[in-house]
Structures are given as C-alpha cells and as structure tokens.
Design an enzyme around this catalytic site. Structure first.
Site, mmCIF file in Angstrom:
data_model
loop_
_atom_site.group_PDB
_atom_site.id
_atom_site.type_symbol
_atom_site.label_atom_id
_atom_site.label_comp_id
_atom_site.label_asym_id
_atom_site.label_seq_id
_atom_site.Cartn_x
_atom_site.Cartn_y
_atom_site.Cartn_z
ATOM 1 N N TYR A 1 0.795 -1.213 -0.130
ATOM 2 C CA TYR A 1 0.133 0.009 -0.072
ATOM 3 C C TYR A 1 1.133 1.415 0.086
ATOM 4 O O TYR A 1 0.681 2.268 -0.650
ATOM 5 C CB TYR A 1 -0.906 0.053 1.267
HETATM 6 N N1 LIG Z 1 -9.495 5.446 5.058
HETATM 7 C C1 LIG Z 1 -8.269 5.688 5.254
HETATM 8 O O1 LIG Z 1 -7.846 5.792 6.565
HETATM 9 C C2 LIG Z 1 -7.445 6.672 4.254
HETATM 10 C C3 LIG Z 1 -6.256 7.167 4.638
HETATM 11 C C4 LIG Z 1 -5.417 7.680 3.721
HETATM 12 C C5 LIG Z 1 -5.740 7.592 2.119
HETATM 13 N N2 LIG Z 1 -7.118 6.908 2.096
HETATM 14 C C6 LIG Z 1 -7.423 6.687 0.553
HETATM 15 O O2 LIG Z 1 -8.538 7.440 0.396
HETATM 16 C C7 LIG Z 1 -9.178 6.750 -0.781
HETATM 17 C C8 LIG Z 1 -10.783 6.421 -0.543
HETATM 18 O O3 LIG Z 1 -10.629 5.807 0.818
HETATM 19 P P1 LIG Z 1 -11.907 5.460 1.507
HETATM 20 O O4 LIG Z 1 -11.239 5.394 2.951
HETATM 21 O O5 LIG Z 1 -12.816 6.359 1.272
HETATM 22 O O6 LIG Z 1 -12.112 3.973 1.183
HETATM 23 P P2 LIG Z 1 -13.624 3.131 0.856
HETATM 24 O O7 LIG Z 1 -13.242 1.750 1.072
HETATM 25 O O8 LIG Z 1 -14.347 3.461 2.067
HETATM 26 O O9 LIG Z 1 -13.985 3.443 -0.553
HETATM 27 C C9 LIG Z 1 -13.352 3.146 -1.565
HETATM 28 C C10 LIG Z 1 -14.341 3.065 -2.758
HETATM 29 O O10 LIG Z 1 -13.531 2.638 -3.793
HETATM 30 C C11 LIG Z 1 -14.175 1.958 -4.495
HETATM 31 N N3 LIG Z 1 -13.457 0.613 -4.980
HETATM 32 C C12 LIG Z 1 -12.573 0.004 -4.670
HETATM 33 N N4 LIG Z 1 -11.940 -0.703 -5.726
HETATM 34 C C13 LIG Z 1 -12.370 -0.145 -6.852
HETATM 35 C C14 LIG Z 1 -12.110 -0.475 -8.118
HETATM 36 N N5 LIG Z 1 -11.369 -1.545 -8.360
HETATM 37 N N6 LIG Z 1 -12.628 0.152 -9.134
HETATM 38 C C15 LIG Z 1 -13.465 1.174 -8.929
HETATM 39 N N7 LIG Z 1 -13.880 1.370 -7.618
HETATM 40 C C16 LIG Z 1 -13.318 0.838 -6.551
HETATM 41 C C17 LIG Z 1 -15.087 1.153 -3.419
HETATM 42 O O11 LIG Z 1 -16.241 0.341 -3.838
HETATM 43 C C18 LIG Z 1 -15.506 2.179 -2.510
HETATM 44 O O12 LIG Z 1 -16.825 2.775 -2.865
HETATM 45 C C19 LIG Z 1 -8.383 5.412 -1.148
HETATM 46 O O13 LIG Z 1 -7.472 5.852 -2.085
HETATM 47 C C20 LIG Z 1 -7.636 5.226 -0.018
HETATM 48 O O14 LIG Z 1 -6.256 4.489 -0.104
HETATM 49 C C21 LIG Z 1 -7.729 6.452 2.898
#
Ligand SMILES: NC(=O)c1ccc[n+]([C@@H]2O[C@H](COP(=O)([O-])OP(=O)(O)OC[C@H]3O[C@@H](n4cnc5c(N)ncnc54)[C@H](O)[C@@H]3O)[C@@H](O)[C@H]2O)c1
Length: 272
Positions: free
Chosen positions: A157
């Site tokens: 990641y």
């Molecule tokens: N949650 C955290 O702590 C955090 C921290 C830093 C960065 N991020 C980043 O923020 C972004 C969003 O995270 P989140 O927490 O909202 O995640 P989440 O899992 O709640 O939402 C992610 C969304 O992406 C969609 N998704 C996943 N794989 C996919 C694919 N192959 N094609 C199309 N859609 C797809 C999922 O269905 C979901 O709706 C991500 O890139 C994550 O890495 C999250």
C-alpha cells in the site's frame, strides 16, 4: 482559483467513503453534474438514488479501475454521453490487509499497484488531453500519509501511494511549466474513519480523521488550487521531520514513541 460551479466532476470510488462525500460536496458547491465510477454496484445505485432525490444530476458507471479496457470504454462513454470532465478526483483505492511483505501473494501485489497507482495514470490519460485543450481543469490524486511515510504491515500500500505522490507532483510541475491552467492537488491524509482502516491503533499525534472534515478540506483545496492537502499536523510536518532527523531517531520517535509502526497491529479493515 478553480470554480466548481457549473463543472462536471468525476470521482472514482465515489459510491462510498470519502469519494461519496467529496462528490456530494462538489454538488453542494454548484457542480453541474457528478460522474461516479465505482466497482460496487449496490452502493452506486444507492448513492445515485439518494443524490437524484435531491435533484442533482448524477451519472453512475459500474467500472473496475483495475481493468484498462473498462477504463477506456467507460471514459469514451463519459465523453460522448456526458461531455468533458472539468474536475477529476482519482480516489478509488484498496488495502488488502495487515500483512508482512513475505506473506503477500503476487496477485495481491499486482491488484494493489493496479488500482492504487496505475489506474490513476490511465484514467488521467483519458481526460487530461481535453483539459489541456480546453485550457482548464483540476486533477485530484488521493495518495496517503503512507505515501510520505513507510509503515510495517502495509508495504505494498505504501509503495502504491508513494508512487502516486511522485507521479502526481511530476505532472503538476509539467502542467505548470507548460502554463496549461490545469491544476493538480495531491492529498495525503492519515487514517480516516471510513472503515477502510478499521481497527488501526491511533494516538493523539495520529488521530482518526473525520471523513467529512477531510472531504471538505479536499474540496476547499480544489477551489483554492492547493498543491497539497495534508492532515493531520504530523503529516504536514513529515518532510521536515524526515529531513531533519537521522533515520534511527525518526524510527524511535515517530515509529516507536508515537506508535506509528504499531498502528496496523489491530487492523481489521472493512467487514467482509
Ligand atoms: N480510510 C483511510 O484511512 C485512508 C487514509 C489515507 C488515504 N486513503 C485513501 O482514500 C481513498 C478512499 O478511501 P476510503 O477510506 O474512502 O475507502 P472506502 O473503502 O470507504 O471507499 C473506496 C471506494 O472505492 C471503490 N473501489 C474499490 N476498488 C475499486 C475498483 N477496483 N474500481 C472502482 N472502484 C473501486 C469502493 O467500492 C469504494 O466505494 C483511497 O484511495 C484510500 O487509499 C484512505
């Protein structure tokens, strides 16, 4: 300044989590229409229904961003059925678990890198040329604090998010050099309360961010053409602390005393 009013906004992974919130907020800020790409059909239907009930214009597309063919096909549909995209939010991302690298499968390495890194570049390639031609546009790339920091239990990641950071900043500089008026914002948040990182150990230096607050920061970042959106304060300080401290001191203070290197210990992630 980037105006959201009357823009077409595309959010990948926009059916839930911060993607959903950023989409909602762009509509609240006067976006003409929202294009949502997501792999989760049920969530996509639910989100679309809820937003349409509020009389917003929403165009949902079920697409797995790990599939380059699907990216190209769906991008063509968006361009012909919806029109040019003004603001692209590259948000979809995954984590496959709390795993030491030696436990990883080749498939999990590839899936993480494909969704978290390669997809952002392929999707951007589909929409950036029109932005350059039209002399306006904004690309938001969701990296992570893990794109500036190394952390056990999430090596792949981290790799995917460091790559996003390097690429995103490079295209920002390229686009500025060419005076294209296409802006790029790179987002580096630590853990957010969406459930993606459920179970992680947080502490006062690394609190669990509220998804609404972070999404609002990103939307403000779009409006003010911010180069970076970083949260919390410790993440803003990372370039300074990493540059100033010898690596063993950094490991001791940030990794051990502040508990960052143990943060993945209780990770459970999304249920199911
Ligand atoms: N949650 C955290 O702590 C955090 C921290 C830093 C960065 N991020 C980043 O923020 C972004 C969003 O995270 P989140 O927490 O909202 O995640 P989440 O899992 O709640 O939402 C992610 C969304 O992406 C969609 N998704 C996943 N794989 C996919 C694919 N192959 N094609 C199309 N859609 C797809 C999922 O269905 C979901 O709706 C991500 O890139 C994550 O890495 C999250």
């Amino acid at each position: 300044m980037t105006k959201i009013k009357n823009c077409t906004v595309l959010v990948t992974g926009g059916a839930s989590g911060i993607g959903r919130l950023m989409g909602d907020m762009c509509l609240n800020n006067g976006a003409k229409q929202l294009v949502i790409w997501d792999i989760n059909k049920d969530k996509l239907i639910e989100t679309t229904r809820e937003l349409r009930a509020l009389h917003y214009t929403v165009h949902p597309f079920v697409v797995d961003v790990s599939d380059l063919g699907a990216i190209k096909l769906t991008a063509d549909k968006v361009k012909s059925e919806v029109g040019p995209v003004d603001i692209l939010i590259n948000n979809a991302g995954i984590i496959t678990g709390n795993q030491e690298f030696s436990q990883f499968s080749h498939e999990a390495v590839d899936r993480t890198m494909t969704i978290n890194t390669n997809a952002l570049m392929h999707i951007t390639l589909e929409f950036l040329p029109d932005m350059i031609k039209n002399g306006k546009g904004h690309i938001v790339n969701i990296s992570s604090a893990a794109g500036m920091l190394s952390n056990p239990g999430m090596s792949v990641y981290c790799a995917s998010k460091w790559a996003v950071f390097g690429w995103s900043e490079s295209i920002r500089i390229e686009l500025e050099k060419k005076k294209t008026r296409v802006h790029v914002t790179t987002v580096n948040p630590s853990y957010i309360n969406t459930g993606m990182f459920a179970g992680v150990k947080v502490n006062p230096a690394l609190p669990l961010l509220k998804a609404e607050k972070l999404a609002a920061k990103v939307v403000r970042g779009i409006k003010s053409n911010r180069i970076f959106v970083r949260s919390p304060f410790m993440v803003k300080m990372l370039p300074f602390t990493k540059g100033a401290l010898p690596v063993r001191c950094f490991d001791l203070i940030v990794g051990k005393w502040l508990g960052v290197y143990k943060s993945m210990d209780g990770f459970t992630g999304h249920p199911g």
